[in-house]
Design an enzyme around this catalytic site. Sequence first.
Site, short mmCIF file in Angstrom:
data_model
loop_
_atom_site.label_atom_id
_atom_site.label_comp_id
_atom_site.label_asym_id
_atom_site.label_seq_id
_atom_site.Cartn_x
_atom_site.Cartn_y
_atom_site.Cartn_z
N ASP A 43 2.61 0.35 -2.91
CA ASP A 43 2.70 -0.11 -1.53
C ASP A 43 3.42 -1.46 -1.50
OD1 ASP A 43 1.72 0.19 1.37
OD2 ASP A 43 1.21 -1.89 0.85
N TYR A 48 6.54 -9.41 1.60
CA TYR A 48 5.82 -9.86 0.40
C TYR A 48 6.73 -10.63 -0.55
CZ TYR A 48 2.31 -6.48 2.10
OH TYR A 48 1.43 -5.77 2.88
N LYS A 77 7.61 -1.70 4.37
CA LYS A 77 7.31 -2.00 5.77
C LYS A 77 8.37 -2.90 6.40
CE LYS A 77 2.57 -2.06 4.16
NZ LYS A 77 2.52 -2.91 2.95
N HIS A 110 5.36 -2.81 10.32
CA HIS A 110 4.28 -3.58 9.68
C HIS A 110 3.19 -4.03 10.68
CE1 HIS A 110 3.64 -6.29 5.91
NE2 HIS A 110 2.48 -5.97 6.45
P1 NDP Z 1 -7.66 -6.20 -1.76
O1 NDP Z 1 -8.83 -5.85 -0.91
O2 NDP Z 1 -6.94 -5.14 -2.49
O3 NDP Z 1 -8.15 -7.34 -2.75
C1 NDP Z 1 -7.30 -7.97 -3.65
C2 NDP Z 1 -8.14 -8.97 -4.43
O4 NDP Z 1 -9.13 -8.28 -5.20
C3 NDP Z 1 -7.35 -9.80 -5.42
O5 NDP Z 1 -7.91 -11.08 -5.46
C4 NDP Z 1 -7.57 -9.08 -6.74
O6 NDP Z 1 -7.44 -9.97 -7.83
C5 NDP Z 1 -9.00 -8.62 -6.59
N1 NDP Z 1 -9.32 -7.41 -7.37
C6 NDP Z 1 -8.54 -6.32 -7.58
N2 NDP Z 1 -9.20 -5.40 -8.29
C7 NDP Z 1 -10.42 -5.91 -8.55
C8 NDP Z 1 -11.54 -5.42 -9.28
N3 NDP Z 1 -11.55 -4.24 -9.85
N4 NDP Z 1 -12.65 -6.22 -9.35
C9 NDP Z 1 -12.65 -7.43 -8.75
N5 NDP Z 1 -11.62 -7.95 -8.06
C10 NDP Z 1 -10.51 -7.19 -7.96
O7 NDP Z 1 -6.69 -7.04 -0.82
P2 NDP Z 1 -5.28 -6.95 -0.14
O8 NDP Z 1 -5.40 -7.67 1.13
O9 NDP Z 1 -4.24 -7.36 -1.11
O10 NDP Z 1 -5.07 -5.40 0.23
C11 NDP Z 1 -4.51 -4.45 -0.62
C12 NDP Z 1 -3.07 -4.11 -0.26
O11 NDP Z 1 -3.00 -3.56 1.05
C13 NDP Z 1 -2.13 -5.31 -0.19
O12 NDP Z 1 -1.82 -5.83 -1.44
C14 NDP Z 1 -0.98 -4.69 0.57
O13 NDP Z 1 -0.20 -3.88 -0.25
C15 NDP Z 1 -1.73 -3.90 1.64
N6 NDP Z 1 -1.98 -4.66 2.88
C16 NDP Z 1 -1.31 -4.31 3.99
C17 NDP Z 1 -1.48 -5.00 5.17
C18 NDP Z 1 -0.74 -4.59 6.38
O14 NDP Z 1 -0.67 -5.38 7.34
N7 NDP Z 1 -0.20 -3.39 6.42
C19 NDP Z 1 -2.39 -6.16 5.27
C20 NDP Z 1 -3.11 -6.42 4.05
C21 NDP Z 1 -2.91 -5.68 2.91
P3 NDP Z 1 -6.48 -9.71 -9.10
O15 NDP Z 1 -5.09 -9.45 -8.58
O16 NDP Z 1 -6.58 -10.98 -9.87
O17 NDP Z 1 -7.07 -8.54 -9.82
C1 1BO Z 2 0.19 -11.16 7.60
C2 1BO Z 2 -0.27 -10.38 6.40
C3 1BO Z 2 0.59 -9.22 6.06
C4 1BO Z 2 0.01 -8.45 4.92
O1 1BO Z 2 0.54 -7.13 4.89
#
Ligand code: NDP
Ligand code: 1BO
Length: 317
Positions: A43, A48, A77, A110
């Site tokens: 994704d 990003y 996106k 997005h």
């Molecule tokens: P997540 O809920 O996926 O959480 C990410 C965090 O969790 C990071 O700090 C990561 O640290 C940690 N983590 C990952 N795996 C584990 C594990 N097994 N145990 C403990 N901690 C863990 O957050 P996101 O907000 O990043 O959401 C995921 C994805 O969704 C985004 O990266 C993006 O691609 C998408 N997204 C889309 C949005 C939109 O507007 N369309 C908005 C928000 C997200 P570490 O990297 O150190 O493992």
């Molecule tokens: C503003 C946050 C966007 C993450 O997809």
Amino acid sequence: MKKLTFRDGDKIPAIGLGTWKSDPGKVGDAVSAALETGYRHIDCAAIYGNEAEIGEALQKSYSDLGISRKDVWLTSKLWNREHKREDVIPALKQTLSDLQTDYLDLYLIHWPVAFRPDLEGFPRSDDDYLPLSEVPLTETWDAMLEAKKQGLIRHAGVSNFSIKKLKELIRHLGEDPEMNQVELHPYLQQKELLKFCKEKGILLTSYSPLGSGDRPERLKKEGEPTLLDNEVILSIAEKQEATPAQVLIQWAVARGTCVIPKSTNPGRIDENFNSKEVDLDEEDMEQIESLDIHFRYLDGTVFETESEMYRDIFDEG
Ligand code: NDP
Ligand code: 1BO
């Protein structure tokens, strides 16, 4: 790996790798590690700021792993600055060039928010936005469908769209969105949206499934609840001999959604993928259902200014 089926029969792997906040210098290794583990769904998003590095890593992995572009599902996106009809395909072409591919499997609007096309950085005042009356979502959607017609994308969808906003596109002539990517986890279970999308043949992807703990501080609220140390999740993890993250990911899959946990840590990338081995039972699902408190980690207020323009973007009244 479980797959979800689009209206035309195409299938998307249920678990993908999220890449928001995956820093340059780290994201390429994360994508390579994920593909090596077995992920076949990445994704991405232009905003990003890491698609070029992902593109490099994809090329290297194709040759290292003996796979090809068609084996990997790539989502990206359209950013808020490129909502005008004439800006959509050029923005998409930049993403295609960065990801070193000639098509995307899925392209999403997005956010239902439009910035001025010449804006650098994040908006600071009303003047930096365009109202949806000036750039309607239907205009942006038409351009997304044009991209599909031109073969630049296989599927078109949206992100952060409420039922009300989905209805605007569904009523519009042409094709309906095929995917809505939204925040979805035990504290925000999105039951109505899930039901609506199922009825309309729209798939859902759950973002921030682990609670997005690495969001920038300005997007956090004081005292916000955390998912990974929730007592119910911890006790189910213990019972299932799984980790809390695996329970959260598998819960999203069991509800019929795609889920895209982000990690740049190879051990956690592996752990998250292996959540596919966890089999939550009815009692686990019922216990998790009781956790819904309608809490958003990304509540959209980052787009609010002094006027009403982008208040209540999720249409919750
Ligand atoms: P997540 O809920 O996926 O959480 C990410 C965090 O969790 C990071 O700090 C990561 O640290 C940690 N983590 C990952 N795996 C584990 C594990 N097994 N145990 C403990 N901690 C863990 O957050 P996101 O907000 O990043 O959401 C995921 C994805 O969704 C985004 O990266 C993006 O691609 C998408 N997204 C889309 C949005 C939109 O507007 N369309 C908005 C928000 C997200 P570490 O990297 O150190 O493992
Ligand atoms: C503003 C946050 C966007 C993450 O997809």
